[in-house]
Scaffold this active site. Structure first.
Site: not given
Ligand code: GLY
Ligand code: MN
Ligand code: MN
Length: 436
Positions: A36, A241, A258, A269, A348, A352, A359, A382, A386, A403, A405
């Protein structure tokens, strides 16, 4: 929440934009976590954007043709017993008094009342396919109205239009008040990243660092993280991820974080990558400088008229040139870009949209072509590199993931970087040592 006049102005702008139409926006159904226990509720961003109302079990209906009710909220009614268990509800009166809609009704009356709001509109603006059960209720109401209108000759919706072309176009362009909130979300996120940098050290667990982020977010009034924080040390930094956040950091590791908070329904972000012992090794630093140069070049290119595809091309060129310089790619830069071999290390996209959703909504293409940036757009930049642990490269580079960002607002004259977390080699090293 903004002043109710902000939401009223957005509703008026939306109705102006859609002509003869009715908009139906259901909240996200509350999801069971187990037995619940429920998952925390977060209002659907579209409802929040147009009303500020954040209770579950709500439906917002907007009509450009109804004589008196241009905006209607269906809400959980006041209930003394339920409020003892689950807390305060605005109820029907509160929905009108606090959120400034023209009318409100108990959510239990939706099926009976929805047909009246569909009648008379040429178009229904509704996101079909987001949740099947609600789709069924809307379609049932439509069937009812169609049968009725065959008898009385009134207009019924003959088109169902995605909210992408109306509300999401509005959300893509941030107002000054939204940018102010996004600056604050970033300022809080900076507190989190700085605390995380100070906490990180050999032998500390990734989750101990994550705890610093969460503490800073909540202690500064952010509702929650905008997405699950990624705190990946050593080879975990190469897992895009990664979310387990349970490995013990080692001397010589880089740590990729991140993480961004959600503040008043707006996301930050932000990614930073730093050495947990406070000093980049030579190969770490060499790759870091390449990613930073790529990010700097991308940010410098953000201005009205530029596009995400164009920005991505800038990132790919600078990253690939760095990979060729350092010997990780053994062809010319043009050949690596042409053949796509750089994708082994950069797999990647670079950007975005960012806003209420991490996103964020808003199409990246217009009429089949990349959408040109305009003042009020907010996007991430970003780039990363890698290197897999089994990559066929000099072993000193293996297992390194980086990375960086930032969140960038497009302005009339170029751009504003909303992100304030340190990122030069010297500043990052100083922050980890607690000297910043
Ligand atoms: N943290 C999600 C991205 O960087 O797109
Ligand atoms: Mn991002
Ligand atoms: Mn991110």
């Amino acid at each position: 929440m903004f002043d109710p006049s902000v939401y009223a102005a957005r509703r008026a702008a939306l109705l102006e934009r859609i002509g003869s139409g009715v908009v139906v926006l259901p909240s996200v159904p509350v999801a069971t976590r187990n037995s619940d226990v429920e998952h925390a509720h977060r209002q659907h961003s579209d409802i929040h954007y147009l009303s500020g109302f954040d209770e579950p079990d709500a439906v917002l209906v907007l009509s450009s043709v109804h004589a008196e009710h241009k905006s209607v909220l269906f809400v959980r009614p006041k209930n003394r017993e339920r409020e003892i268990w689950d807390g305060f509800r605005h109820g029907v009166e509160g929905a009108v008094a606090t959120f400034g809609v023209d009318a409100a009704f108990p959510i239990g009356e939706l099926d009976a009342r929805l047909p009246d709001y569909l009648e008379g509109s040429a178009r229904l603006h509704y996101e079909l396919g987001e949740h099947a059960e609600f789709d069924e209720r809307v379609l049932r109401a439509l069937r009812l109205v169609r049968a009725r209108c065959r008898r009385d000759g009134r207009t019924t919706p003959t088109e169902i239009i995605s909210t992408q072309v109306s509300i999401h176009e509005m959300r893509l362009l941030k107002e000054e008040a939204e940018l102010a909130v996004m600056r604050r979300a970033n300022a809080i996120t900076t507190e989190g990243h700085l605390a995380a940098m100070r906490r990180a050290a050999p032998s500390v667990f990734e989750y101990e660092v994550e705890a610093e982020l969460l503490r800073a977010f909540r202690a500064n009034g952010a509702e929650r993280p905008a997405y699950d924080s990624i705190v990946g040390g050593g080879p975990n930094a190469t897992v895009l991820h990664y979310r387990r956040n349970d490995r013990q950091l080692r001397d010589g590791d880089l740590l990729l974080i991140d993480a961004g908070c959600e503040y008043q329904y707006y996301a930050a972000d932000v990614t930073r990558t730093f050495p947990v012992n406070g000093t980049f090794s030579a190969p770490q630093r060499a790759l870091y400088e390449v990613v930073l140069a790529a990010q700097d070049a991308c940010i410098a290119a953000v201005r009205p008229g530029a596009t995400m595809d164009g920005i991505h091309d800038v990132a790919v060129r600078v990253l690939t040139a760095g990979l060729v310089d350092l010997g990780l790619l053994k062809t010319s830069v043009d050949a690596a870009i042409e053949s796509g071999t750089y994708r082994e290390f950069y797999m990647h996209r670079t950007s975005h949209w960012l806003g209420m959703d991490v996103h964020d909504v808003g199409s990246t293409f217009l009429a089949g072509a990349p959408r040109p940036f305009a003042a009020g757009h907010v996007l991430t930049i970003e780039p990363g590199l890698y290197v897999a642990q089994d990559a066929d490269v000099d072993e000193r580079y293996r297992g390194i993931g980086i990375r960086i960002e930032d969140d960038i607002a497009v302005t009339a004259g170029g751009h504003e970087n909303l992100t304030t977390v340190p990122k030069s080699v010297a500043d990052v090293e100083a922050a980890v040592r607690g000297a910043l």
